[in-house]
Design a protein around this motif. Structure first.
Motif: not given
Length: 460
Positions: A282-290, A414-420
């Motif tokens: 990916w360029d730019p990189l994916l958001p790290p949370q995603q 709960t840690g990352f789900g909102e980025w799904l």
């Protein structure tokens, strides 16, 4: 951004020609957009795959069942001219525990020690799943508590014995390609909550049932036929053997680099499993949370084992071919997969989870013998009289990597789900794992494809 003269152009590039990607493309073409679908495999269908039995008959070695409240995929199939038929076969089912086989009818196995536990479990699962919002399970009132433990821990806290957990695991063997200990309680209860639609809350009974449940019906001509008909409709827009290696986006649009050439486009829909999407450059990189989320959504481990016979001999013995097996059998759940016209006879069993880990690395001949011994416990010694035997190990599929769906361990939702499903610039997401209903199923794939197309059109 490259301006090479050999660069292809389209309004939207869809990555992946499973049901989600093909549905997205179909919706966008209908809205007047130019679309290219890039598929890494040399076929369409993703986790849907027919096996040719000869004489125009097929059986499935990928996803196959549909049922009530899966209205999106059923409607799509009708639109492309694919019919359904009832999957359940008349006759007795068989329950095998520690080598002892007992016939039974209906959905309740004859296990007097486990049944009270199962009744308690189903009631508590229903009560807890009803409190999980399908669109955002991480927002449930007890989300952190439920996401802090495995499903097995949650079941045992409900005073479920080992026998009750075993019965739950029979279902999870094929549903997750795993066990209750592999997934968080929040994910597992959300999974149940998705077994419905906007007006029918999800229930365990609907997810595990045959008639009236998720295993109610099959597609005439095999489930992959739906994808094949969609590809025909798209009339040359699907490019096979075109794995995507890189996606770059800037103010001028998106460049998609694939083995079949480069495309410049306004928007992209990535319709491949999250774990595979994370491997794209990916360029730019994916958001790290995603990116972290996608890395934490691996597939389960599942193999489908199919035995073919001259005819479905078990039907003459009053058997349905459906079996539930406990006590160390490699196959824990099996079905009659015979084509709708009654021949040839086909038995299909799921080898998943801990049994996959036990058997997948062994010699094929040894594994085949173990599978047929499981079948014989249900339908008798004639199970060894095969005319063909086929295995499909979905963990060995380069562009899948497991099956049947992605599974979230404790802490992930709960840690990352909102980025799904969060849009990333000009990149949108589709796939069975992104759906709030029938997550991981064919209907979920179609739903997510329709939603992604709607989102793209809003951004146009």
């Amino acid at each position: 951004m490259s301006s090479a003269q050999n660069e292809n152009r389209a309004d939207v590039v869809v990555i992946g020609a499973g049901l989600a990607g093909l549905t997205t493309a179909r919706e966008l073409v209908a809205a007047g957009r130019s679309v290219a679908v890039l598929e890494a495999r040399d076929r369409v269908g993703g986790r849907l795959l027919n096996h040719d039995l000869g004489d125009g008959r097929v059986t499935e070695v990928g996803g196959q069942f549909v049922g009530p409240t899966q209205d999106r995929v059923l409607a799509l199939a009708r639109e492309v001219g694919v019919d359904t038929y009832r999957a359940e076969v008349p006759g007795d089912n068989v329950y095998v525990h520690d080598g002892r086989a007992r016939r039974f009818s209906g959905h309740t196995p004859p296990d007097l020690l486990a049944l009270p536990d199962m009744g308690i479990a189903l009631a508590r699962i229903a009560q807890a799943a009803a409190k999980i919002p399908p669109h955002a399970p991480w927002q449930a009132a007890k989300a952190r508590e439920l996401d802090g433990m495995t499903y097995e821990t949650w079941l045992r806290k409900a005073e479920l014995t080992g026998a009750g957990v075993d019965l739950v695991n029979i279902f999870l063997n094929s549903a997750y390609g795993g066990e209750a200990r592999d997934a968080s309680a929040l994910f597992s209860l959300w999974y149940v909550a998705t077994f419905g639609d906007e007006t029918h809350p999800g229930t365990m009974e609907r997810g595990t049932g045959t008639t009236g449940g998720a295993q109610d019906s099959r597609f005439t001509g095999g489930s992959q036929l739906v994808a094949q008909r969609l590809a025909v409709e798209l009339d040359g827009r699907v490019h096979l053997s075109a794995p995507v290696r890189r996606i770059g986006q800037d103010t001028t649009g998106v460049t998609v680099v694939s083995d079949a050439g480069n495309w410049h486009t306004e928007q992209v829909v990535v319709a491949v499993p999250p774990a595979l999407a994370a491997r794209i450059v990916w360029d730019p990189l994916l958001p790290p949370q995603q990116d972290q989320l996608f890395q934490r959504l691996p597939f389960g481990t599942l193999m489908k084992c199919v035995a073919v016979y001259d005819k479905p001999f078990w039907r003459a013995d009053g058997l349905s071919g459906m079996g539930l097996l406990r006590g160390g059998s490699p196959i824990r759940e099996m079905f009659d997969n015979t084509p709708p016209d009654g021949g040839p006879g086909v038995l299909m069993g799921f080898l998943g989870g801990k049994e996959w880990r036990r058997w997948a690395h062994r010699p094929a001949r040894e594994r085949r013998g173990a599978v047929l011994r499981s079948f014989a416990q249900v339908v008798g010694e004639r199970a060894f009289d095969t005319v063909d035997y086929v295995e499909r190990d979905w963990t060995a599929e380069r562009w899948t990597g497991g099956g049947p769906t992605s599974v979230a361990a404790p802490g992930v939702l709960t840690g990352f789900g909102e980025w799904l499903g969060r849009r990333f610039g000009r990149v949108h997401w589709a796939g069975a794992e992104f759906s709030p209903y029938w997550n991981g199923f064919m209907d979920g794939a179609v739903r997510s494809g329709q939603s992604a197309a709607t989102e793209v059109l809003k951004q146009s």
